[in-house]
Design an enzyme around this catalytic site. Structure first.
Site, PDB file in Angstrom:
ATOM      1  N   ARG A 128       0.816  -1.242   0.000  1.00  0.00           N
ATOM      2  CA  ARG A 128       0.000   0.000   0.000  1.00  0.00           C
ATOM      3  C   ARG A 128       0.839   1.278   0.000  1.00  0.00           C
ATOM      4  NH1 ARG A 128      -3.012  -2.955   3.915  1.00  0.00           N
ATOM      5  NH2 ARG A 128      -4.726  -4.038   2.878  1.00  0.00           N
ATOM      6  N   LYS A 143       3.431  11.803 -10.527  1.00  0.00           N
ATOM      7  CA  LYS A 143       2.527  11.010 -11.375  1.00  0.00           C
ATOM      8  C   LYS A 143       3.265   9.724 -11.727  1.00  0.00           C
ATOM      9  CE  LYS A 143      -0.555  14.172 -13.792  1.00  0.00           C
ATOM     10  NZ  LYS A 143      -0.930  14.740 -15.108  1.00  0.00           N
ATOM     11  N   GLU A 186       9.222  19.120 -23.967  1.00  0.00           N
ATOM     12  CA  GLU A 186       8.586  19.412 -22.666  1.00  0.00           C
ATOM     13  C   GLU A 186       9.117  20.729 -22.094  1.00  0.00           C
ATOM     14  OE1 GLU A 186       6.042  17.676 -21.714  1.00  0.00           O
ATOM     15  OE2 GLU A 186       6.357  15.506 -21.883  1.00  0.00           O
ATOM     16  N   LYS A 219       7.500  23.329 -12.763  1.00  0.00           N
ATOM     17  CA  LYS A 219       6.683  22.150 -12.446  1.00  0.00           C
ATOM     18  C   LYS A 219       6.403  22.073 -10.945  1.00  0.00           C
ATOM     19  CE  LYS A 219       5.414  17.582 -13.403  1.00  0.00           C
ATOM     20  NZ  LYS A 219       5.589  16.378 -14.173  1.00  0.00           N
ATOM     21  N   GLU A 243      -4.235  17.398  -9.888  1.00  0.00           N
ATOM     22  CA  GLU A 243      -4.806  17.883 -11.146  1.00  0.00           C
ATOM     23  C   GLU A 243      -6.294  18.227 -11.054  1.00  0.00           C
ATOM     24  OE1 GLU A 243      -2.831  16.180 -14.644  1.00  0.00           O
ATOM     25  OE2 GLU A 243      -4.784  16.233 -15.617  1.00  0.00           O
ATOM     26  N   ARG A 278      -2.839  22.045 -12.822  1.00  0.00           N
ATOM     27  CA  ARG A 278      -1.858  21.041 -13.243  1.00  0.00           C
ATOM     28  C   ARG A 278      -2.178  20.512 -14.644  1.00  0.00           C
ATOM     29  NH1 ARG A 278       1.184  16.135  -9.969  1.00  0.00           N
ATOM     30  NH2 ARG A 278       2.422  15.516 -11.773  1.00  0.00           N
ATOM     31  N   ASN A 303      -0.451  19.416 -19.475  1.00  0.00           N
ATOM     32  CA  ASN A 303      -0.792  18.458 -20.532  1.00  0.00           C
ATOM     33  C   ASN A 303      -0.971  19.123 -21.895  1.00  0.00           C
ATOM     34  OD1 ASN A 303      -0.772  16.125 -18.959  1.00  0.00           O
ATOM     35  ND2 ASN A 303      -2.780  16.639 -18.123  1.00  0.00           N
ATOM     36  N   HIS A 331      -0.734  17.033 -24.996  1.00  0.00           N
ATOM     37  CA  HIS A 331      -0.700  15.621 -24.612  1.00  0.00           C
ATOM     38  C   HIS A 331      -1.908  14.829 -25.116  1.00  0.00           C
ATOM     39  CE1 HIS A 331       2.706  16.914 -22.325  1.00  0.00           C
ATOM     40  NE2 HIS A 331       2.870  15.752 -21.733  1.00  0.00           N
ATOM     41  N   HIS A 339      -0.625  11.788 -26.894  1.00  0.00           N
ATOM     42  CA  HIS A 339      -0.885  10.430 -26.395  1.00  0.00           C
ATOM     43  C   HIS A 339      -1.610   9.606 -27.467  1.00  0.00           C
ATOM     44  CE1 HIS A 339      -0.533  11.426 -21.788  1.00  0.00           C
ATOM     45  NE2 HIS A 339       0.624  11.399 -22.410  1.00  0.00           N
ATOM     46  N   HIS A 366       8.169   9.971 -26.794  1.00  0.00           N
ATOM     47  CA  HIS A 366       7.127  10.759 -26.118  1.00  0.00           C
ATOM     48  C   HIS A 366       7.215  12.241 -26.501  1.00  0.00           C
ATOM     49  CE1 HIS A 366       4.312  11.948 -22.991  1.00  0.00           C
ATOM     50  NE2 HIS A 366       5.213  12.774 -22.489  1.00  0.00           N
TER      51      HIS A 366
HETATM   52  P1  NAD Z   1      12.756   6.626 -21.739  1.00  0.00           P
HETATM   53  O1  NAD Z   1      12.636   6.397 -20.312  1.00  0.00           O
HETATM   54  O2  NAD Z   1      12.300   5.556 -22.672  1.00  0.00           O
HETATM   55  O3  NAD Z   1      14.278   6.960 -22.060  1.00  0.00           O
HETATM   56  C1  NAD Z   1      14.653   7.229 -23.375  1.00  0.00           C
HETATM   57  C2  NAD Z   1      15.810   6.330 -23.843  1.00  0.00           C
HETATM   58  O4  NAD Z   1      17.040   6.818 -23.324  1.00  0.00           O
HETATM   59  C3  NAD Z   1      15.717   4.887 -23.388  1.00  0.00           C
HETATM   60  O5  NAD Z   1      16.200   4.054 -24.413  1.00  0.00           O
HETATM   61  C4  NAD Z   1      16.646   4.851 -22.191  1.00  0.00           C
HETATM   62  O6  NAD Z   1      17.148   3.574 -21.898  1.00  0.00           O
HETATM   63  C5  NAD Z   1      17.746   5.765 -22.665  1.00  0.00           C
HETATM   64  N1  NAD Z   1      18.530   6.416 -21.626  1.00  0.00           N
HETATM   65  C6  NAD Z   1      18.101   6.898 -20.447  1.00  0.00           C
HETATM   66  N2  NAD Z   1      19.084   7.585 -19.862  1.00  0.00           N
HETATM   67  C7  NAD Z   1      20.162   7.508 -20.661  1.00  0.00           C
HETATM   68  C8  NAD Z   1      21.474   8.038 -20.593  1.00  0.00           C
HETATM   69  N3  NAD Z   1      21.843   8.842 -19.609  1.00  0.00           N
HETATM   70  N4  NAD Z   1      22.324   7.745 -21.582  1.00  0.00           N
HETATM   71  C9  NAD Z   1      21.938   6.976 -22.637  1.00  0.00           C
HETATM   72  N5  NAD Z   1      20.706   6.476 -22.779  1.00  0.00           N
HETATM   73  C10 NAD Z   1      19.828   6.758 -21.794  1.00  0.00           C
HETATM   74  O7  NAD Z   1      11.990   7.951 -22.192  1.00  0.00           O
HETATM   75  P2  NAD Z   1      11.890   9.403 -21.548  1.00  0.00           P
HETATM   76  O8  NAD Z   1      11.803  10.311 -22.685  1.00  0.00           O
HETATM   77  O9  NAD Z   1      12.907   9.624 -20.510  1.00  0.00           O
HETATM   78  O10 NAD Z   1      10.477   9.351 -20.785  1.00  0.00           O
HETATM   79  C11 NAD Z   1       9.286   9.153 -21.488  1.00  0.00           C
HETATM   80  C12 NAD Z   1       8.286   8.561 -20.528  1.00  0.00           C
HETATM   81  O11 NAD Z   1       8.052   9.488 -19.467  1.00  0.00           O
HETATM   82  C13 NAD Z   1       6.938   8.285 -21.154  1.00  0.00           C
HETATM   83  O12 NAD Z   1       6.477   7.031 -20.748  1.00  0.00           O
HETATM   84  C14 NAD Z   1       6.057   9.376 -20.603  1.00  0.00           C
HETATM   85  O13 NAD Z   1       4.704   8.989 -20.521  1.00  0.00           O
HETATM   86  C15 NAD Z   1       6.645   9.586 -19.245  1.00  0.00           C
HETATM   87  N6  NAD Z   1       6.362  10.911 -18.665  1.00  0.00           N
HETATM   88  C16 NAD Z   1       5.897  10.954 -17.400  1.00  0.00           C
HETATM   89  C17 NAD Z   1       5.648  12.151 -16.806  1.00  0.00           C
HETATM   90  C18 NAD Z   1       5.183  12.210 -15.374  1.00  0.00           C
HETATM   91  O14 NAD Z   1       4.827  13.275 -14.910  1.00  0.00           O
HETATM   92  N7  NAD Z   1       5.193  11.097 -14.675  1.00  0.00           N
HETATM   93  C19 NAD Z   1       5.876  13.339 -17.516  1.00  0.00           C
HETATM   94  C20 NAD Z   1       6.364  13.270 -18.804  1.00  0.00           C
HETATM   95  C21 NAD Z   1       6.615  12.041 -19.379  1.00  0.00           C
HETATM   96  N1  GLY Z   2       3.474  15.712 -17.135  1.00  0.00           N
HETATM   97  C1  GLY Z   2       2.219  16.197 -16.680  1.00  0.00           C
HETATM   98  C2  GLY Z   2       2.109  16.273 -15.204  1.00  0.00           C
HETATM   99  O1  GLY Z   2       3.013  15.898 -14.484  1.00  0.00           O
HETATM  100  O2  GLY Z   2       1.108  16.689 -14.722  1.00  0.00           O
END
Ligand code: NAD
Ligand code: GLY
Length: 366
Positions: free
Chosen positions: A122, A144, A186, A228, A238, A242, A246, A249, A253, A266
């Site tokens: 939990r 998130k 972003e 942020k 949100e 917040r 998006n 998005h 998405h 992304h």
């Molecule tokens: P990712 O996590 O897939 O990383 C991108 C690529 O870079 C991957 O192949 C990874 O292995 C590689 N990588 C990571 N660090 C590295 C480094 N230092 N050197 C070499 N390679 C490296 O993608 P991302 O763009 O980091 O994140 C996208 C994800 O984040 C999506 O799933 C999206 O929905 C999510 N997201 C979440 C939020 C949130 O608020 N939680 C906000 C924006 C995006």
């Molecule tokens: N990336 C959108 C949020 O964190 O709300």
């Protein structure tokens, strides 16, 4: 040599936490240890990041009971199967409620680790150590957490705040250019939603950002995290502002889901989504033509795409947009732009104009 550039605070009462930004922070065991609940730790990373940075974290935590799980790399693996593997690992190793998970990687690892931490017994503690620009400016901050479902992106998840975020900008040295650029989408978003000066500053500094100029990177990451943190402190779950985060998005998405996750990054999908939202904002009489052009020019200069992938029809995009989390009572709400630096969430747009924009965008590529 270790250098702390800034320590920001995300204010959420008893769940407040620091965001450390600096160089060579991975090797600093003191920062990580300060935020561990006990000596029980599970590091979650992937097959790309592990060979680059896992040793440093393991060395920094020498003497503690550190377990590790290395997941396959890619957005398509942000799913229930890999979330389950994390839980298997926690249970098999008998980690208790006082354990701490460490997410070492990009947004995919951060989101799936955070969601495992939210669910295990939990809710247990977790630390974000983001290693992509996108995760450093956005995904690691704000709590998130989620995994994808074949029918919708981030559809299964929870709000669960980390104990701290540790941003080591040196990790960007190994990040491929396409991934860095994805993160820039972003960054541009923050300027568009509420920071007009930052948007124009980016116009003048985009080449330095793409060249990973250390001062520009540090400023961009700090400004983005500040933006942020402020928004999340005011509206953690949100209920209101917040949702502005998006911008782009709902369209983005739909592109990611429609292309099966992983084909488009992304940030690339979000860049196109922002252009579509900006275009719609212009067509309904809000954003001026010159502001719309400035947005497209900045995206193009950053080498981000501005139109959706071939083969994704307007009908398909619309169908996928209907699953968006901002849909209320069957009514689609979108983040649109009154002007650069002023975004709003609204359902006040003519659906015929939305249809026309979607058809224009999808015919560009067909
Ligand atoms: P990712 O996590 O897939 O990383 C991108 C690529 O870079 C991957 O192949 C990874 O292995 C590689 N990588 C990571 N660090 C590295 C480094 N230092 N050197 C070499 N390679 C490296 O993608 P991302 O763009 O980091 O994140 C996208 C994800 O984040 C999506 O799933 C999206 O929905 C999510 N997201 C979440 C939020 C949130 O608020 N939680 C906000 C924006 C995006
Ligand atoms: N990336 C959108 C949020 O964190 O709300």
């Amino acid at each position: 040599m270790q250098k702390i550039h800034a320590i920001l605070q995300l204010d959420l009462g008893t769940r407040s936490y620091p965001i450390y930004i600096g160089q060579d922070l991975l090797a600093n065991g003191d920062i990580i240890r300060k935020h561990l609940v006990s000596s029980q730790v599970l590091i979650v990373t992937n097959t790309t990041v592990a060979p680059l940075y896992l040793n440093q974290i393991q060395a920094a935590l020498a003497g503690l009971k550190v377990h590790t799980i290395i997941l396959p790399d890619g957005e398509q693996h942000k799913d229930i199967t890999n979330w389950h593997l994390i839980l298997d690992n926690l249970l098999t190793n008998r980690l208790n409620r006082n354990c701490t998970l460490i997410a070492l990687g990009g947004g995919v690892i951060g989101d799936i680790t955070g969601f495992a931490a939210a669910c295990y017994q939990r809710g247990v503690a977790f630390i974000q150590i983001p290693t992509t620009l996108l995760a450093q400016v956005d995904a690691s901050v704000g709590g998130k957490t989620a995994i994808n479902h074949a029918l919708g992106k981030n559809m299964i998840g929870a709000f669960h705040q980390p104990k701290c975020v540790i941003i080591d900008t040196n990790t960007l040295n190994t990040l491929p250019e396409r991934e860095l650029i994805s993160g820039v989408a972003e960054v541009i978003k923050y300027g568009l939603i509420h920071h007009r000066d930052f948007f124009y500053w980016l116009h003048g500094n985009i080449q330095k950002l793409l060249a990973k100029d250390p001062n520009v990177l540090a400023y961009v990451i700090e400004s983005s995290c500040r933006s942020k943190a402020k928004i999340v402190s005011n509206d953690e779950q949100e209920a209101g502002q917040r949702a502005l985060l998006n911008l782009g998005h709902t369209f983005g998405h739909a592109i990611e889901t429609g292309t099966g996750y992983g084909q488009w990054l992304h940030g690339e999908a979000i860049a196109v989504g922002i252009c579509m939202a900006a275009n719609l904002s212009h067509q309904i009489g809000w954003l001026s033509k010159s502001e719309l052009d400035q947005i497209t020019v900045l995206m193009t200069t950053a080498k981000l795409p501005t139109v959706p992938p071939q083969g994704l029809s307007a009908t398909k995009i619309k169908e996928l947009m209907a699953i968006d989390k901002k849909v209320l009572d069957n009514k689609l709400r979108l983040v649109l732009l009154k002007e650069i630096g002023q975004a709003i969430v609204t359902d006040d747009f003519d659906p015929i104009i939305l249809d026309r924009m979607l058809h224009e965008y999808t015919s560009v590529n067909i």
